[in-house]
Scaffold this active site. Structure first.
Site, mmCIF file in Angstrom:
data_model
loop_
_atom_site.group_PDB
_atom_site.id
_atom_site.type_symbol
_atom_site.label_atom_id
_atom_site.label_comp_id
_atom_site.label_asym_id
_atom_site.label_seq_id
_atom_site.Cartn_x
_atom_site.Cartn_y
_atom_site.Cartn_z
ATOM 1 N N CYS A 1 1.833 -4.413 -6.586
ATOM 2 C CA CYS A 1 0.505 -4.045 -6.903
ATOM 3 C C CYS A 1 -0.511 -4.371 -7.709
ATOM 4 O O CYS A 1 0.093 -3.801 -9.260
ATOM 5 C CB CYS A 1 -0.331 -3.052 -6.203
ATOM 6 S SG CYS A 1 1.037 -2.128 -4.612
ATOM 7 N N ARG B 1 -7.300 -6.274 4.761
ATOM 8 C CA ARG B 1 -6.351 -5.027 4.972
ATOM 9 C C ARG B 1 -7.017 -4.192 3.222
ATOM 10 O O ARG B 1 -7.016 -3.185 3.659
ATOM 11 C CB ARG B 1 -4.722 -5.727 4.443
ATOM 12 C CG ARG B 1 -4.760 -4.235 4.214
ATOM 13 C CD ARG B 1 -2.565 -4.935 4.006
ATOM 14 N NE ARG B 1 -1.922 -3.944 3.478
ATOM 15 C CZ ARG B 1 -0.095 -3.534 4.067
ATOM 16 N NH1 ARG B 1 -0.290 -4.076 4.863
ATOM 17 N NH2 ARG B 1 0.440 -2.526 3.823
HETATM 18 P P1 XMP Z 1 6.648 -0.990 -3.421
HETATM 19 O O1 XMP Z 1 6.236 -0.526 -4.867
HETATM 20 O O2 XMP Z 1 7.473 -0.161 -2.241
HETATM 21 O O3 XMP Z 1 5.148 -0.679 -3.000
HETATM 22 O O4 XMP Z 1 6.844 -2.236 -3.510
HETATM 23 C C1 XMP Z 1 4.981 -1.506 -1.195
HETATM 24 C C2 XMP Z 1 3.600 -0.976 -1.103
HETATM 25 O O5 XMP Z 1 2.558 -1.572 -2.079
HETATM 26 C C3 XMP Z 1 1.511 -1.642 -0.616
HETATM 27 N N1 XMP Z 1 0.516 -3.079 -1.308
HETATM 28 C C4 XMP Z 1 0.205 -3.335 -2.091
HETATM 29 N N2 XMP Z 1 -0.888 -2.993 -2.855
HETATM 30 N N3 XMP Z 1 -1.896 -4.611 -4.040
HETATM 31 C C5 XMP Z 1 -1.695 -3.542 -3.759
HETATM 32 O O6 XMP Z 1 -2.411 -2.810 -4.590
HETATM 33 C C6 XMP Z 1 -0.773 -5.380 -2.996
HETATM 34 O O7 XMP Z 1 -0.971 -6.868 -2.668
HETATM 35 C C7 XMP Z 1 -0.049 -4.868 -1.752
HETATM 36 N N4 XMP Z 1 1.181 -5.311 -1.429
HETATM 37 C C8 XMP Z 1 1.597 -4.000 -0.566
HETATM 38 C C9 XMP Z 1 1.823 -0.929 0.455
HETATM 39 O O8 XMP Z 1 1.300 0.050 0.845
HETATM 40 C C10 XMP Z 1 3.303 -1.243 0.009
HETATM 41 O O9 XMP Z 1 3.817 -0.647 1.370
#
Ligand code: XMP
Length: 530
Positions: free
Chosen positions: A350, A445
């Site tokens: 993120c 999203r």
């Molecule tokens: P982890 O830390 O487990 O996080 O890899 C997965 C979660 O991150 C969110 N997610 C995003 N958040 N930009 C964001 O700010 C993105 O591109 C993105 N893609 C996923 C999502 O809640 C996921 O479950």
């Protein structure tokens, strides 16, 4: 003598309660600083709980119970049917992402629901005039893990069974009808005899008919009505005895969830009809939960989608998010969500906090959210930023379940190609807010339109690689082992007990250094099993 002992005990206890604070006192004492996983550690407590006896089950709604509090993220490099099957078999839940055509997402859900099932009511069949080559192509394109199929004619009448032994390249030009076991040689079972308890009926059937491992169920007219495989029955009966149980619905099907895209019309308004039609299709495949997944859940649009789906499907488990405030939780709860996802910007891929300057470190966000969750009687799911089992334990002191992206993206069950770079193997892992994922469909999203070429869209995620980490079984085995250890240290036999017993202490940078292996050269004893 007794007086002195009593006095000492009180002093000892008060030292603990002065230094190790319960959640509310602890997070208040640390204001205005927000904290995340590595900023805190949990204090241990007197325990009579052996880690292996700690019960990790949790509820996402009154209807949806998981055996382990772990959900795989609805990201296109994490959860499709293969991951969701592995998650449910391990007692968790997979949320199928929506970066695919709506019809394909429904099929993905169906694949999970049909995976192991007391009675597979709608088994995959083949036609008698198909070629073995066609069957091989079907298996490859649908990624089926089985190769034996009932053969039915155009009217649904069972005409034979195609055994996996003949589904081979060398027979590819042969017709199914020429190599199948014909109907006359098959032992079948009547629908009326199995309807009440398919597992018990099939257990008896397989004991009676030695060597047969598929029970084909037919109606009075000879139409195929279902299939039970002996390995499924054996797994289901073994499950009853094993400690780690899969997450199943009341019909013995594995549970699965699906992410829902807030589809909009060209004028920007929500396409209510399309959204409801899609949910209807998912529900007809027995989906167990729908997740309205967005980067900002405390918005009119997300609220409308949640209300719309709740209005049409009063019994469906609804997950919604993401938010990081108590008012966000209350808002989504009032709209009808059962479980709220907490997390804005903690994820490993993120960049929301960098790009938009918003978001709250995860533990403080969870604590603030938990105030509203208690009042509104909804569940909380900690989403993002988890890199080790200790983080899961900390998250579960303030929530009911966690969502994992990065920790599962390297598993062989995650979608995506494996690539080799300088002798190491990797899988792609990308944020749903990365430019490439948004182009593939997830723009909604993040509040963008994927077809909008006129504006430069700001990505809120990156594209990355994860080192391949073996199977979901291995990864979850280690993570849940860690969760149970944490529960043992806190003397908590259940997750609600873990929440009520947790006491926290702030960790300094030196404390963080002390927490990881230090001043040694680590020797890897990992085997090659992965
Ligand atoms: P982890 O830390 O487990 O996080 O890899 C997965 C979660 O991150 C969110 N997610 C995003 N958040 N930009 C964001 O700010 C993105 O591109 C993105 N893609 C996923 C999502 O809640 C996921 O479950």
């Amino acid at each position: 003598m007794t007086k002195v002992a009593k006095h000492t005990t009180a002093q000892v206890t008060s030292a603990d309660s002065e230094f190790y604070l319960p959640a509310d006192a602890f997070f208040r004492a640390n204001l205005p600083t927000a904290l995340t996983f590595d900023d805190v550690s949990l204090a241990t407590l007197y325990s009579e709980i052996l880690p292996k006896d700690a019960d990790t089950s949790t509820f996402l709604s009154d209807a949806l119970r998981l055996q382990i509090p772990v959900i795989s993220s609805d990201m296109d490099t994490v959860t499709e049917s293969r991951m969701a099957i592995a998650m449910a078999l391990n007692g968790g839940l997979g949320l199928i992402h929506y970066n695919m055509p709506a019809r394909e997402q429904v099929k993905e859900v169906a694949r999970v629901k049909r995976h192991i099932h007391g009675l597979i009511q709608d088994p995959i069949t083949v036609a008698p005039d198909a070629l073995i080559g066609d069957v091989l192509k079907l298996i490859e394109s649908k990624r089926f893990s089985f190769s034996t199929f009932p053969v039915v004619d155009g009217a649904g009448i069972l005409v034979g069974l195609l055994s996996g032994n003949v589904v081979k390249d060398r027979y590819k030009t042969k017709k199914v009808a020429d190599v199948m076991t014909p109907r006359a040689q098959l032992i079948t079972e009547k629908e009326s005899a199995v309807a009440k308890d398919p597992i018990k009926a099939s257990d008896a059937f397989f004991t009676r008919h030695v060597g047969i491992n598929k029970m084909l169920v037919v109606d009075a007219a000879g139409r195929l009505r279902g299939l039970v495989t002996s390995s499924d029955v054996e797994k289901i009966t073994a499950e009853a005895k094993s400690r780690r149980k899969p997450s199943r619905d009341s019909q013995f099907r594995l549970v699965v969830g699906a992410a829902l895209s807030p589809v909009r019309k060209p004028d920007g308004s929500l396409d209510h009809e399309k959204i409801l039609e899609h949910v209807e299709h998912l529900v007809s495949e027995h989906v167990d939960a729908i997740a309205v997944s967005t980067a900002h859940g405390h918005t009119a649009g997300v609220g409308d989608v949640v209300k719309l789906v709740r209005g049409a499907f009063p019994e469906l488990t609804l997950i919604a998010g993401n938010v990081t405030s108590a008012s966000g939780v209350a808002f989504l709860a009032d709209c009808g969500a059962n479980a709220i996802k907490i997390g804005q910007g903690p994820g490993s891929i993120c960049t929301t906090r960098i790009v938009a300057g918003v978001g709250i470190p995860q533990l403080t966000a969870l604590h603030v959210a938990s105030h509203a969750a208690k009042l509104k009687n909804v569940k909380l799911i900690a989403d993002g930023g988890i890199t080790k089992s200790g983080d899961i334990v900390k998250a579960l002191t303030l929530s009911d379940a966690v969502i994992l992206g990065g920790l599962l993206a390297g598993c062989r069950e995650a979608p995506g190609e494996i690539m080799e770079i300088s002798g190491k193997v990797y899988k792609q892992y990308r944020g749903m807010g990365s430019l490439s994922a948004m182009k593939a469909g997830s723009a909604a999203r993040y509040g963008h339109d994927k077809n909008d070429q006129t504006r430069k869209v700001a990505a809120e995620g990156i594209e990355a690689l994860k080192e391949v980490s073996g199977s979901v079984d291995d990864v979850l085995g280690i993570l849940i082992g860690g969760v149970q250890s944490g529960m043992g240290y806190l003397g908590a036999s259940t997750l609600p007990e873990l929440r009520s017993k947790a006491r926290y202490i702030r960790v300094s940078p030196a404390g963080q250094k002390e927490a990881a292996p230090h001043d040694v050269i680590e020797v890897s004893t990992r085997t090659n099993s992965s």
